[in-house]
Scaffold this motif. Structure first.
Motif, PDB file in Angstrom:
ATOM      1  N   UNK A  26      -1.944   5.773  10.331  1.00  0.00           N
ATOM      2  CA  UNK A  26      -1.391   5.186  11.554  1.00  0.00           C
ATOM      3  C   UNK A  26      -1.816   3.735  11.775  1.00  0.00           C
ATOM      4  N   UNK A  27      -1.701   2.926  10.728  1.00  0.00           N
ATOM      5  CA  UNK A  27      -2.008   1.506  10.912  1.00  0.00           C
ATOM      6  C   UNK A  27      -0.812   0.812  11.546  1.00  0.00           C
ATOM      7  N   UNK A  28      -1.089  -0.047  12.511  1.00  0.00           N
ATOM      8  CA  UNK A  28      -0.039  -0.850  13.115  1.00  0.00           C
ATOM      9  C   UNK A  28       0.502  -1.823  12.074  1.00  0.00           C
ATOM     10  N   UNK A  29       1.765  -2.165  12.197  1.00  0.00           N
ATOM     11  CA  UNK A  29       2.409  -3.035  11.199  1.00  0.00           C
ATOM     12  C   UNK A  29       1.771  -4.409  11.115  1.00  0.00           C
ATOM     13  N   UNK A  30       1.005  -4.798  12.151  1.00  0.00           N
ATOM     14  CA  UNK A  30       0.370  -6.114  12.153  1.00  0.00           C
ATOM     15  C   UNK A  30      -1.133  -6.049  11.876  1.00  0.00           C
ATOM     16  N   UNK A  31      -1.677  -4.855  11.653  1.00  0.00           N
ATOM     17  CA  UNK A  31      -3.117  -4.706  11.436  1.00  0.00           C
ATOM     18  C   UNK A  31      -3.545  -5.386  10.145  1.00  0.00           C
ATOM     19  N   UNK A  32      -4.592  -6.216  10.172  1.00  0.00           N
ATOM     20  CA  UNK A  32      -5.112  -6.789   8.920  1.00  0.00           C
ATOM     21  C   UNK A  32      -5.820  -5.709   8.107  1.00  0.00           C
ATOM     22  N   UNK A  33      -5.535  -5.666   6.815  1.00  0.00           N
ATOM     23  CA  UNK A  33      -6.062  -4.622   5.944  1.00  0.00           C
ATOM     24  C   UNK A  33      -6.786  -5.230   4.747  1.00  0.00           C
ATOM     25  N   UNK A  34      -7.798  -4.499   4.266  1.00  0.00           N
ATOM     26  CA  UNK A  34      -8.488  -4.845   3.027  1.00  0.00           C
ATOM     27  C   UNK A  34      -8.457  -3.620   2.126  1.00  0.00           C
ATOM     28  N   UNK A  35      -7.889  -3.758   0.941  1.00  0.00           N
ATOM     29  CA  UNK A  35      -7.874  -2.688  -0.054  1.00  0.00           C
ATOM     30  C   UNK A  35      -8.763  -3.141  -1.206  1.00  0.00           C
ATOM     31  N   UNK A  36      -9.918  -2.496  -1.357  1.00  0.00           N
ATOM     32  CA  UNK A  36     -10.899  -2.934  -2.355  1.00  0.00           C
ATOM     33  C   UNK A  36     -11.127  -1.830  -3.369  1.00  0.00           C
ATOM     34  N   UNK A  37     -11.030  -2.167  -4.640  1.00  0.00           N
ATOM     35  CA  UNK A  37     -11.193  -1.168  -5.696  1.00  0.00           C
ATOM     36  C   UNK A  37     -11.893  -1.779  -6.891  1.00  0.00           C
ATOM     37  N   UNK A  38     -12.348  -0.891  -7.761  1.00  0.00           N
ATOM     38  CA  UNK A  38     -12.924  -1.314  -9.035  1.00  0.00           C
ATOM     39  C   UNK A  38     -12.558  -0.269 -10.074  1.00  0.00           C
ATOM     40  N   UNK A  39     -12.265  -0.719 -11.293  1.00  0.00           N
ATOM     41  CA  UNK A  39     -11.932   0.203 -12.369  1.00  0.00           C
ATOM     42  C   UNK A  39     -10.746   1.074 -12.019  1.00  0.00           C
ATOM     43  N   UNK A  40     -10.849   2.364 -12.337  1.00  0.00           N
ATOM     44  CA  UNK A  40      -9.742   3.286 -12.094  1.00  0.00           C
ATOM     45  C   UNK A  40      -9.580   3.580 -10.612  1.00  0.00           C
ATOM     46  N   UNK A  41     -10.488   3.074  -9.770  1.00  0.00           N
ATOM     47  CA  UNK A  41     -10.316   3.176  -8.326  1.00  0.00           C
ATOM     48  C   UNK A  41      -9.090   2.455  -7.805  1.00  0.00           C
ATOM     49  N   UNK A  42      -8.411   1.705  -8.678  1.00  0.00           N
ATOM     50  CA  UNK A  42      -7.182   1.025  -8.281  1.00  0.00           C
ATOM     51  C   UNK A  42      -6.060   2.013  -7.994  1.00  0.00           C
ATOM     52  N   UNK A  43      -6.139   3.245  -8.494  1.00  0.00           N
ATOM     53  CA  UNK A  43      -4.990   4.159  -8.421  1.00  0.00           C
ATOM     54  C   UNK A  43      -4.542   4.477  -6.997  1.00  0.00           C
ATOM     55  N   UNK A  44      -5.430   4.868  -6.072  1.00  0.00           N
ATOM     56  CA  UNK A  44      -4.909   5.117  -4.718  1.00  0.00           C
ATOM     57  C   UNK A  44      -4.403   3.853  -4.052  1.00  0.00           C
ATOM     58  N   UNK A  45      -4.967   2.691  -4.427  1.00  0.00           N
ATOM     59  CA  UNK A  45      -4.517   1.439  -3.825  1.00  0.00           C
ATOM     60  C   UNK A  45      -3.078   1.112  -4.235  1.00  0.00           C
ATOM     61  N   UNK A  46      -2.706   1.474  -5.456  1.00  0.00           N
ATOM     62  CA  UNK A  46      -1.337   1.235  -5.912  1.00  0.00           C
ATOM     63  C   UNK A  46      -0.346   1.999  -5.038  1.00  0.00           C
ATOM     64  N   UNK A  47      -0.684   3.252  -4.720  1.00  0.00           N
ATOM     65  CA  UNK A  47       0.195   4.044  -3.860  1.00  0.00           C
ATOM     66  C   UNK A  47       0.227   3.492  -2.436  1.00  0.00           C
ATOM     67  N   UNK A  48      -0.925   3.038  -1.939  1.00  0.00           N
ATOM     68  CA  UNK A  48      -0.969   2.480  -0.587  1.00  0.00           C
ATOM     69  C   UNK A  48      -0.128   1.210  -0.493  1.00  0.00           C
ATOM     70  N   UNK A  49      -0.175   0.388  -1.520  1.00  0.00           N
ATOM     71  CA  UNK A  49       0.647  -0.825  -1.504  1.00  0.00           C
ATOM     72  C   UNK A  49       2.132  -0.478  -1.450  1.00  0.00           C
ATOM     73  N   UNK A  50       2.517   0.577  -2.169  1.00  0.00           N
ATOM     74  CA  UNK A  50       3.916   1.003  -2.094  1.00  0.00           C
ATOM     75  C   UNK A  50       4.282   1.430  -0.678  1.00  0.00           C
ATOM     76  N   UNK A  51       3.359   2.135  -0.018  1.00  0.00           N
ATOM     77  CA  UNK A  51       3.604   2.548   1.352  1.00  0.00           C
ATOM     78  C   UNK A  51       3.770   1.344   2.267  1.00  0.00           C
ATOM     79  N   UNK A  52       2.907   0.345   2.124  1.00  0.00           N
ATOM     80  CA  UNK A  52       2.969  -0.837   2.979  1.00  0.00           C
ATOM     81  C   UNK A  52       4.280  -1.590   2.779  1.00  0.00           C
ATOM     82  N   UNK A  53       4.729  -1.686   1.533  1.00  0.00           N
ATOM     83  CA  UNK A  53       6.012  -2.347   1.264  1.00  0.00           C
ATOM     84  C   UNK A  53       7.152  -1.555   1.885  1.00  0.00           C
ATOM     85  N   UNK A  54       7.134  -0.228   1.692  1.00  0.00           N
ATOM     86  CA  UNK A  54       8.212   0.611   2.225  1.00  0.00           C
ATOM     87  C   UNK A  54       8.273   0.562   3.746  1.00  0.00           C
TER      88      UNK A  54
END
Length: 406
Positions: A263-291
């Protein structure tokens, strides 16, 4: 709620129990696997058992839960319990298995502490255990119901549609339900468990984040081949990399996991931080933000050994370019300058992730995923810069060794 009598007893005995937890959990697992060897072959991660990580995670969760109860008897650590419940649901854990655990854990405590375990002490720690177990059973029942499955019945056959090598150690597998039914719904950031039958007949389970957008009949996971540094190579990841091809079948659970963009507001500033294979959930979250057409600032931070080892970079760069106020900062321990192609919204750095100089707007909410030292460091930097702990969310791949210290 922990009774006043039990709270006083647990408070008095917690130092002794905590000091002996490593021995208690070792005795517990020895007893459990002697009585139920099938659990080691079909439920518990043999690699984590061999390394001792699972034992330390269990000890940490017991200590964290008991400490929370004696400090706040009317409250329970919901975030910790939710994370455990999601993991248990993805494994198909049932209420009956909590009774099995209780039998062997109680015996391990009695064996380790001897005469110190009086009837009053035993009753108090039983109360702690059943408060934790009953809450987890209730949470897991709701998770099963949400997926429309019976308790523990999370497994379905899926067919590998295709596979593609992302890096030398990361392969993406695309999967479709074998019976032709629609893929279950999920939230970006969630994972599925994959059960594989190994050459020795053991059926081992591992969790992999979904990297695709919700709504597709084909789900995608990225599997990093684990090359052992403290022990043997990862047996499941090696099996998937070397033996599983298009057309093969895998047993896959329903999706679970509590690291989601909630339930993030469309204007909320976000930080997605990952390392190594931790990038995987961030890839899905970025798709959500774009959609969803997220308008607010999005800062993507990632650390890796080198550009060549950075899985899903092209996919993430494409998504970042579709967000109106998104920037990316990548850190490489061993950068190959020939592969450094910085985009207009991307900065590349050498060394370990360091948020010094990275703008953090008021109200920023952060999601972290990666190795534990990375998350400890980034979380510490965020807290030092005034980001509330409640706005820093994290996911651990494997046993959560952070439970007792976060």
């Amino acid at each position: 709620m922990l009774s006043e009598t039990s709270a006083a007893t647990v408070r008095a005995t917690l130092p002794a129990v905590a000091a002996s937890l490593d021995e208690i959990t070792q005795r517990f697992y020895d007893r459990l696997f002697t009585a139920h060897p099938e659990l080691l072959r079909e439920l518990f991660n043999r690699g984590n058992q061999a390394s001792g990580d699972q034992r330390r995670a269990l000890a940490g969760s017991i200590a964290a839960f008991a400490s929370h109860l004696v400090d706040r008897p009317d409250d329970r650590p919901d975030a910790m319990l939710a994370r455990i419940a999601h993991k248990h649901a993805s494994l198909g854990v049932t209420a009956e298995q909590y009774r099995t655990v209780h039998t062997h854990l109680s015996a391990a405590i009695a064996e380790t502490l001897g005469d110190a375990v009086t009837p009053q002490v035993a009753a108090a720690w039983d109360e702690v255990y059943w408060l934790m177990a009953d809450t987890l059973v209730s949470l897991e029942a709701r998770l099963y119901a949400r997926q429309g499955v019976e308790a523990g019945d999370v497994w379905r056959d899926w067919v590998v549609v295709d596979r593609a090598e992302q890096t030398a150690d990361v392969t993406v597998f695309r999967l479709r339900p074998a019976d032709g039914s629609p893929a279950p719904g999920f939230l970006p950031g969630q994972y599925v468990s994959v059960q594989t039958e190994l050459p020795d007949g053991a059926r081992q389970i591992r969790q992999y984040s979904l990297i695709c957008a919700p709504g597709s009949d084909v789900l995608s996971i990225a599997v990093k081949r684990v090359r052992g540094e403290r022990g043997p190579d990862g047996e499941v990841s090696a099996h998937l990399h070397t033996r599983v091809r298009a057309g093969d079948r895998l047993r896959v659970s329903a999706p679970y996991g509590d690291l989601v963009l909630d339930a993030t507001d469309a204007d909320t500033p976000l930080l997605l931080a990952s390392a190594g294979i931790g990038v995987t959930p961030m890839a899905a979250m970025l798709q959500q933000l774009v959609a969803e057409g997220h308008r607010g600032p999005v800062t993507v931070v990632h650390g890796d050994r080198s550009p060549a080892a950075h899985a899903l970079r092209a996919d993430c760069d494409l998504l970042i370019g579709k967000l109106p106020e998104a920037v990316a900062h990548y850190w490489y321990e061993d950068p190959d300058l020939r592969e450094r192609a910085d985009g207009a919204a991307t900065a590349v750095h050498t060394g370990l992730v360091d948020l010094t100089g990275i703008p953090l707007l008021p109200g920023v909410r952060a999601w972290l995923c990666g190795p534990l030292p990375f998350m400890r460091a980034v979380r510490g930097q965020l807290l030092a810069r005034g980001v509330p702990a409640s706005d820093v969310h994290y996911e651990v791949f494997g046993p959560d060794l952070w439970l007792g210290a976060s």
